[in-house]
Design a protein around this motif. Sequence first.
Motif, PDB file in Angstrom:
ATOM      1  N   ALA A 102      40.188 -30.189  54.624  1.00 33.68           N
ATOM      2  CA  ALA A 102      39.121 -29.459  55.316  1.00 33.68           C
ATOM      3  C   ALA A 102      38.050 -28.990  54.328  1.00 33.68           C
ATOM      4  CB  ALA A 102      39.694 -28.266  56.073  1.00 33.68           C
ATOM      5  N   GLU A 103      38.503 -28.439  53.198  1.00 34.97           N
ATOM      6  CA  GLU A 103      37.545 -27.967  52.195  1.00 34.97           C
ATOM      7  C   GLU A 103      36.745 -29.120  51.615  1.00 34.97           C
ATOM      8  OE1 GLU A 103      37.784 -26.045  47.772  1.00 34.97           O
ATOM      9  OE2 GLU A 103      38.888 -24.976  49.363  1.00 34.97           O
ATOM     10  N   GLN A 104      37.401 -30.226  51.313  1.00 38.25           N
ATOM     11  CA  GLN A 104      36.702 -31.366  50.732  1.00 38.25           C
ATOM     12  C   GLN A 104      35.696 -31.957  51.710  1.00 38.25           C
ATOM     13  OE1 GLN A 104      37.450 -32.190  47.392  1.00 38.25           O
ATOM     14  NE2 GLN A 104      35.436 -33.128  47.652  1.00 38.25           N
ATOM     15  N   ALA A 105      36.062 -32.002  52.988  1.00 34.37           N
ATOM     16  CA  ALA A 105      35.137 -32.516  53.988  1.00 34.37           C
ATOM     17  C   ALA A 105      33.879 -31.660  54.054  1.00 34.37           C
ATOM     18  CB  ALA A 105      35.815 -32.567  55.355  1.00 34.37           C
ATOM     19  N   ALA A 106      34.047 -30.352  53.975  1.00 35.65           N
ATOM     20  CA  ALA A 106      32.885 -29.464  53.983  1.00 35.65           C
ATOM     21  C   ALA A 106      32.031 -29.662  52.739  1.00 35.65           C
ATOM     22  CB  ALA A 106      33.349 -28.015  54.087  1.00 35.65           C
ATOM     23  N   ALA A 107      32.690 -29.736  51.585  1.00 34.84           N
ATOM     24  CA  ALA A 107      31.956 -29.880  50.322  1.00 34.84           C
ATOM     25  C   ALA A 107      31.211 -31.207  50.241  1.00 34.84           C
ATOM     26  CB  ALA A 107      32.929 -29.750  49.154  1.00 34.84           C
ATOM     27  N   ASP A 108      31.768 -32.247  50.855  1.00 32.14           N
ATOM     28  CA  ASP A 108      31.156 -33.580  50.796  1.00 32.14           C
ATOM     29  C   ASP A 108      30.188 -33.842  51.936  1.00 32.14           C
ATOM     30  OD1 ASP A 108      32.683 -34.095  48.561  1.00 32.14           O
ATOM     31  OD2 ASP A 108      34.201 -35.271  49.624  1.00 32.14           O
ATOM     32  N   SER A 109      29.962 -32.856  52.779  1.00 32.06           N
ATOM     33  CA  SER A 109      29.202 -33.077  54.006  1.00 32.06           C
ATOM     34  C   SER A 109      27.720 -33.327  53.785  1.00 32.06           C
ATOM     35  CB  SER A 109      29.357 -31.868  54.935  1.00 32.06           C
ATOM     36  OG  SER A 109      28.743 -30.713  54.363  1.00 32.06           O
ATOM     37  N   GLY A 110      27.186 -32.858  52.648  1.00 32.60           N
ATOM     38  CA  GLY A 110      25.752 -32.932  52.433  1.00 32.60           C
ATOM     39  C   GLY A 110      25.005 -31.816  53.158  1.00 32.60           C
ATOM     40  N   LEU A 111      25.756 -30.913  53.776  1.00 35.83           N
ATOM     41  CA  LEU A 111      25.184 -29.776  54.490  1.00 35.83           C
ATOM     42  C   LEU A 111      25.486 -28.485  53.736  1.00 35.83           C
ATOM     43  CD1 LEU A 111      26.494 -30.728  58.057  1.00 35.83           C
ATOM     44  CD2 LEU A 111      24.143 -31.041  57.214  1.00 35.83           C
ATOM     45  N   PRO A 112      24.765 -27.410  54.003  1.00 37.74           N
ATOM     46  CA  PRO A 112      25.195 -26.112  53.483  1.00 37.74           C
ATOM     47  C   PRO A 112      26.621 -25.837  53.956  1.00 37.74           C
ATOM     48  CG  PRO A 112      22.976 -25.950  54.365  1.00 37.74           C
ATOM     49  CD  PRO A 112      23.489 -27.302  54.750  1.00 37.74           C
TER      50      PRO A 112
END
Length: 265
Positions: A102-112
Amino acid sequence: MILVTGATGLVGRHLVAALEGSGAAVLGVSRSAGPTAEEALRGGGVEALFLHPRAVGEGATGLVALAREHGVRRVVALSAMNVDEPAEHQPSRFAGDRNREAEQAAADSGLPWVALRASSFAANTVRAFGPQLRGGDVVRYAFRAFQESLVDERDLAEVAARALTGDGDGVLELTGPQSLSHGEQVAILGAVLGRPLRFEEVPPEAAARGMAAGGLPEPFVEALMARYRRHLDSPQHRPTNGVESILGRPARTFAEYAADHRGAY
């Protein structure tokens, strides 16, 4: 609109309440989040997404990609303080949490994005001690001296609400205000409940058998006991000011949590 996965869980239900209390439009989906969340994202109008690591499971990356495709502008993931440790050292993984994903998906999202790295939940003490307290004044459990900084789920939810509406960026480490041993936790419960509670240390194997008999998965229980053993000499995670830095007030104490949840014990 803010899409909250895991909306009926320990953190999610408080998060939904906090967001609605601030006037935000919220769509909550339960632990079986995948299809419902995807449908909501495709429908448009979702501006921020909360990723619960158990609700989204292995689907975090795909869900975030879909979120970005359909105009979501901010992602907040619930994670854990031990997320960088080996997977086998993370008991919650054996209960279905996928904090790292979950954390990696957020960090890699390209979004804030924000990752909320939480310490152990205060509610865990209900699971660990509650059944025995409902039957008497002696708590038999392992590793009296093991310490951790229990965080109140309401604090996590309030920080998450701020993060979803624009406060914070990157990783936030969120704990309670003090490290407490198992023995100290039971002593606080005794003071709050007005009962002469006594902590009786038992071998880890005995505690594990009791937890497994109560319905907890054996791999989870084994990993938990191993965690206690590894970090017995010093707290695994020391208190941070993460909650106060966002909310402008100290994190709730375990005594406050216990007082507000007397009936659970």
